[in-house]
Design an enzyme around this catalytic site. Structure first.
Site, mmCIF file in Angstrom:
data_model
loop_
_atom_site.group_PDB
_atom_site.id
_atom_site.type_symbol
_atom_site.label_atom_id
_atom_site.label_comp_id
_atom_site.label_asym_id
_atom_site.label_seq_id
_atom_site.Cartn_x
_atom_site.Cartn_y
_atom_site.Cartn_z
ATOM 1 N N ASP A 101 -8.987 -18.845 38.473
ATOM 2 C CA ASP A 101 -7.716 -19.136 37.814
ATOM 3 C C ASP A 101 -6.856 -20.036 38.695
ATOM 4 O O ASP A 101 -6.468 -19.634 39.803
ATOM 5 C CB ASP A 101 -6.991 -17.817 37.516
ATOM 6 C CG ASP A 101 -5.868 -17.992 36.508
ATOM 7 O OD1 ASP A 101 -5.572 -19.144 36.146
ATOM 8 O OD2 ASP A 101 -5.297 -16.985 36.093
ATOM 9 N N ASP A 102 -6.574 -21.225 38.216
ATOM 10 C CA ASP A 102 -5.718 -22.190 38.938
ATOM 11 C C ASP A 102 -6.351 -22.706 40.228
ATOM 12 O O ASP A 102 -5.642 -23.161 41.129
ATOM 13 C CB ASP A 102 -4.340 -21.591 39.280
ATOM 14 C CG ASP A 102 -3.451 -21.390 38.055
ATOM 15 O OD1 ASP A 102 -3.951 -21.528 36.932
ATOM 16 O OD2 ASP A 102 -2.260 -21.083 38.239
ATOM 17 N N CYS A 115 -3.721 -21.870 31.039
ATOM 18 C CA CYS A 115 -4.641 -20.738 30.846
ATOM 19 C C CYS A 115 -5.117 -20.527 29.416
ATOM 20 O O CYS A 115 -6.313 -20.586 29.136
ATOM 21 C CB CYS A 115 -3.978 -19.462 31.335
ATOM 22 S SG CYS A 115 -3.686 -19.473 33.099
ATOM 23 N N ARG A 164 -8.915 -21.371 28.093
ATOM 24 C CA ARG A 164 -9.874 -20.272 27.927
ATOM 25 C C ARG A 164 -10.411 -20.180 26.502
ATOM 26 O O ARG A 164 -11.602 -19.934 26.277
ATOM 27 C CB ARG A 164 -9.210 -18.950 28.325
ATOM 28 C CG ARG A 164 -9.078 -18.832 29.815
ATOM 29 C CD ARG A 164 -7.916 -17.962 30.259
ATOM 30 N NE ARG A 164 -7.628 -18.264 31.650
ATOM 31 C CZ ARG A 164 -8.146 -17.620 32.676
ATOM 32 N NH1 ARG A 164 -8.942 -16.590 32.472
ATOM 33 N NH2 ARG A 164 -7.890 -18.001 33.909
ATOM 34 N N LYS A 207 -9.396 -11.629 33.618
ATOM 35 C CA LYS A 207 -8.228 -12.034 32.834
ATOM 36 C C LYS A 207 -8.670 -12.569 31.472
ATOM 37 O O LYS A 207 -9.524 -13.433 31.378
ATOM 38 C CB LYS A 207 -7.480 -13.118 33.610
ATOM 39 C CG LYS A 207 -6.384 -13.806 32.826
ATOM 40 C CD LYS A 207 -5.491 -14.579 33.753
ATOM 41 C CE LYS A 207 -4.912 -15.816 33.093
ATOM 42 N NZ LYS A 207 -4.049 -16.578 33.993
ATOM 43 N N HIS A 228 -6.234 -13.249 28.369
ATOM 44 C CA HIS A 228 -5.191 -14.212 28.013
ATOM 45 C C HIS A 228 -5.365 -14.876 26.647
ATOM 46 O O HIS A 228 -4.935 -16.016 26.424
ATOM 47 C CB HIS A 228 -5.028 -15.282 29.103
ATOM 48 C CG HIS A 228 -3.591 -15.585 29.381
ATOM 49 N ND1 HIS A 228 -3.147 -16.379 30.403
ATOM 50 C CD2 HIS A 228 -2.474 -15.162 28.725
ATOM 51 C CE1 HIS A 228 -1.840 -16.454 30.377
ATOM 52 N NE2 HIS A 228 -1.406 -15.720 29.383
ATOM 53 N N SER A 236 -1.763 -13.047 32.555
ATOM 54 C CA SER A 236 -1.704 -13.490 33.962
ATOM 55 C C SER A 236 -1.168 -12.395 34.880
ATOM 56 O O SER A 236 -0.385 -11.543 34.470
ATOM 57 C CB SER A 236 -0.821 -14.731 34.091
ATOM 58 O OG SER A 236 -1.429 -15.807 33.435
ATOM 59 N N HIS A 245 -4.726 -17.447 41.201
ATOM 60 C CA HIS A 245 -3.422 -17.611 40.558
ATOM 61 C C HIS A 245 -2.380 -16.831 41.371
ATOM 62 O O HIS A 245 -2.637 -15.705 41.779
ATOM 63 C CB HIS A 245 -3.539 -17.047 39.137
ATOM 64 C CG HIS A 245 -2.371 -17.331 38.234
ATOM 65 N ND1 HIS A 245 -1.140 -16.758 38.412
ATOM 66 C CD2 HIS A 245 -2.264 -18.118 37.136
ATOM 67 C CE1 HIS A 245 -0.316 -17.181 37.455
ATOM 68 N NE2 HIS A 245 -0.974 -18.015 36.666
ATOM 69 N N ASP A 284 -10.000 -22.722 35.293
ATOM 70 C CA ASP A 284 -9.372 -22.920 33.976
ATOM 71 C C ASP A 284 -8.411 -24.103 33.947
ATOM 72 O O ASP A 284 -8.044 -24.587 32.881
ATOM 73 C CB ASP A 284 -8.662 -21.647 33.500
ATOM 74 C CG ASP A 284 -7.448 -21.295 34.350
ATOM 75 O OD1 ASP A 284 -7.393 -21.699 35.531
ATOM 76 O OD2 ASP A 284 -6.539 -20.622 33.829
ATOM 77 N N ASN A 285 -7.971 -24.536 35.126
ATOM 78 C CA ASN A 285 -7.069 -25.701 35.222
ATOM 79 C C ASN A 285 -6.843 -26.011 36.693
ATOM 80 O O ASN A 285 -7.262 -25.244 37.576
ATOM 81 C CB ASN A 285 -5.724 -25.443 34.518
ATOM 82 C CG ASN A 285 -5.071 -24.124 34.872
ATOM 83 O OD1 ASN A 285 -5.023 -23.209 34.046
ATOM 84 N ND2 ASN A 285 -4.590 -23.991 36.091
ATOM 85 N N LYS A 345 -2.056 -28.474 37.635
ATOM 86 C CA LYS A 345 -2.013 -27.638 36.428
ATOM 87 C C LYS A 345 -0.979 -28.126 35.418
ATOM 88 O O LYS A 345 0.104 -28.552 35.806
ATOM 89 C CB LYS A 345 -1.645 -26.223 36.874
ATOM 90 C CG LYS A 345 -1.390 -25.221 35.789
ATOM 91 C CD LYS A 345 -1.050 -23.866 36.407
ATOM 92 C CE LYS A 345 -0.844 -22.819 35.313
ATOM 93 N NZ LYS A 345 -0.708 -21.465 35.885
HETATM 94 MG MG MG Z 1 -4.822 -20.865 35.017
#
Ligand code: MG
Length: 485
Positions: free
Chosen positions: A55-56, A95, A99, A154, A156, A179, A253, A305-306, A326
């Protein structure tokens, strides 16, 4: 039965022939190929799939993608043994839409996850909706062919029971529904202070098992470790049937947490500690596959995811040489560090063509020999040939979305920006779009629009056609109670 045995007997030579023919066509022998013929056991079995989603995590946060401080020996080894894909993207760099697109092979604008400005772009604790269950996820597709499926981490895509992973094709679920920085306790908007002092009580995030809350606030210090144990147990329990693991880590994240063994150990602060624990986790999973004799018949994809959350400064990640992070349609937002691994299926080496998380569903569908549903449009393309044999990626065009709007488009090495916006804001609609040669100038520093009016015109036309064909549906993210913080 006798017909089947006849076919099975001849299958190896057909596959060998096809792989050899494709290699000849690609015109190169200077790379490692997966074995043309996998073991007898795997002939009878569909391949297992594991997606590990960070994540991130920024493009520049892994050793194998150029990070000079964070130690990621397991991911680097995974890249050396498998395929490092250098131009791999998400269709929207936040996110929820990212996803949803990964799991369905469809652009967020088609699946109710692209939200017009203003308002949140991702689901929140106040959300009243989720990704429509009429969407077909990778889990649903594989399950229809006998796979056992689990989501860990996660989600989301809606935290209410009717939108949880268990309603989207996953047999089981263990994780946080949104998150790890949501449901802040009073004062939680003071990010600098809250993120700098690891304290799980500041983030009232629930942890679910299937559809039941089992812990609140989730102990985020041990969350990477527990997700890893969960994945390992699932693999060990399902060695006898094809499986799909969607392991979507909460880290790195912000706020970052790591277990004792990793805290204070990296040269990159809490962010580095969290990434180094993720690296350990990946090593544990690959080792489990090897020990269980499943390495030859399992495909593992590691991605993010980003891009990095630059707002967090040194507590966020890095996009390396790429510009921005992001939430943006600059390369630092949309391009993610991606590795494919699978000694029995995936070639060794590197791919520089264009790929997208949108492509995972059609690629898995091809590798597992399951037909794609014909009642809907897919935005992903089948990358399986490019994973097996060196050659060009079949994906030539990439769309960069922010919310429900197409900001940029890439074809081949050229990328045109029609609208730009940094993570911190400052939206600009360009009367004269910007044009970059992404191969020569991946950092997007030199606008070459004036030198290539023909290319710009062609890209503008492509974007216009795309917008005509892809009409956004209403956003589910907009359906929520008033925000309380
Ligand atoms: Mg993310």
């Amino acid at each position: 039965m006798s017909n089947k045995s006849f076919f099975e007997a001849f299958r190896p030579s057909v596959i060998q022939y096809l792989v050899a023919a494709a290699a000849l066509l690609a015109g190169s022998g200077a790379y490692a190929e997966p074995p043309a013929q996998a073991s007898t056991a795997s002939q009878e079995r569909k391949p297992n799939f594991i997606i590990i989603l960070a994540d991130d995590l920024g493009y520049g946060d892994l050793g194998s993608f150029g990070n000079p401080s964070i130690q990621t020996p397991n991911l680097d080894k995974m890249a050396a043994e498998g395929l490092k894909w250098t131009n791999f993207y998400v269709p929207d760099a936040v996110c929820t839409p990212s996803r949803g697109a990964l799991l369905t092979g469809r652009l967020p604008v088609r699946i109710g996850l692209a939200t017009p400005s203003p308002g949140p772009r991702s689901f929140r604790p106040e959300s009243l909706s989720g990704m429509p269950t009429s969407e077909i996820t990778i889990a649903e597709l594989l399950k229809s062919d006998g796979y056992v499926t689990t989501a860990i981490g996660k989600w989301h895509l809606g935290h209410l029971p009717e939108f949880l992973p268990t309603r989207q094709g996953f047999d089981s679920y263990f994780g946080i529904p949104y998150s790890n920085d949501m449901n802040k306790r009073p004062g939680g908007h003071n990010y600098a202070r809250y993120f700098a002092e690891p304290d799980i009580s500041k983030w009232d995030v629930p942890l679910y098992r299937d559809e039941k809350q089992v812990e609140r606030p989730a102990d985020q210090f041990t969350i990477t470790k527990r997700y890893t144990e969960e994945a390992i147990n699932f693999i060990k329990e399902n060695t006898g049937r094809p499986f799909f693991v969607y392991l979507a880590h909460a880290m790195p994240h912000g706020p970052q947490f790591s277990s004792k063994a990793f805290t204070g150990k990296s040269r990159r602060g809490r962010y580095g500690d969290a990434v180094e624990e993720l690296d350990w986790s990946v090593g544990q999973i690959l080792e489990t596959l090897r020990e269980a004799g499943l390495a030859e018949n399992t495909i593992v994809v590691f991605t993010s995811d980003n891009g990095p959350w630059l707002f967090l400064r040194q507590m966020g990640g890095s996009a390396g040489m790429l510009y921005e992070g992001k939430s943006t349609t600059w390369e630092g937002g949309a391009r993610v560090p991606t590795i494919f691994w699978g000694p029995g299926h995936i070639a060794q080496g590197r791919r520089d063509g264009i790929g997208s998380t949108l492509d995972l569903l059609p690629t898995f569908s091809s590798l597992a020999n399951i037909a794609l549903p014909e009642d809907r449009s897919y935005d992903g393309v089948d990358l399986s040939a490019a994973l097996r044999v060196k050659g060009e990626s079949p994906r030539k065009i990439l769309h960069y979305y922010r919310r429900d709007e197409l900001y940029a488009i890439r074809r081949g090495r050229f990328k045109a920006h029609f609208v730009t916006e940094r993570q911190s804001g400052g939206r600009v609609e360009h009367d004269s779009p910007l044009l970059f040669n992404i191969e020569v100038d991946p950092a997007e520093r030199f606008n070459i629009a004036e030198r290539h009016p023909d290319v710009l015109m062609a890209l503008t036309k492509l974007a216009r056609q795309h917008k005509k064909n892809v009409v956004p549906v209403a956003s589910e993210v907009l359906k929520r109670k008033p925000i309380v913080d």
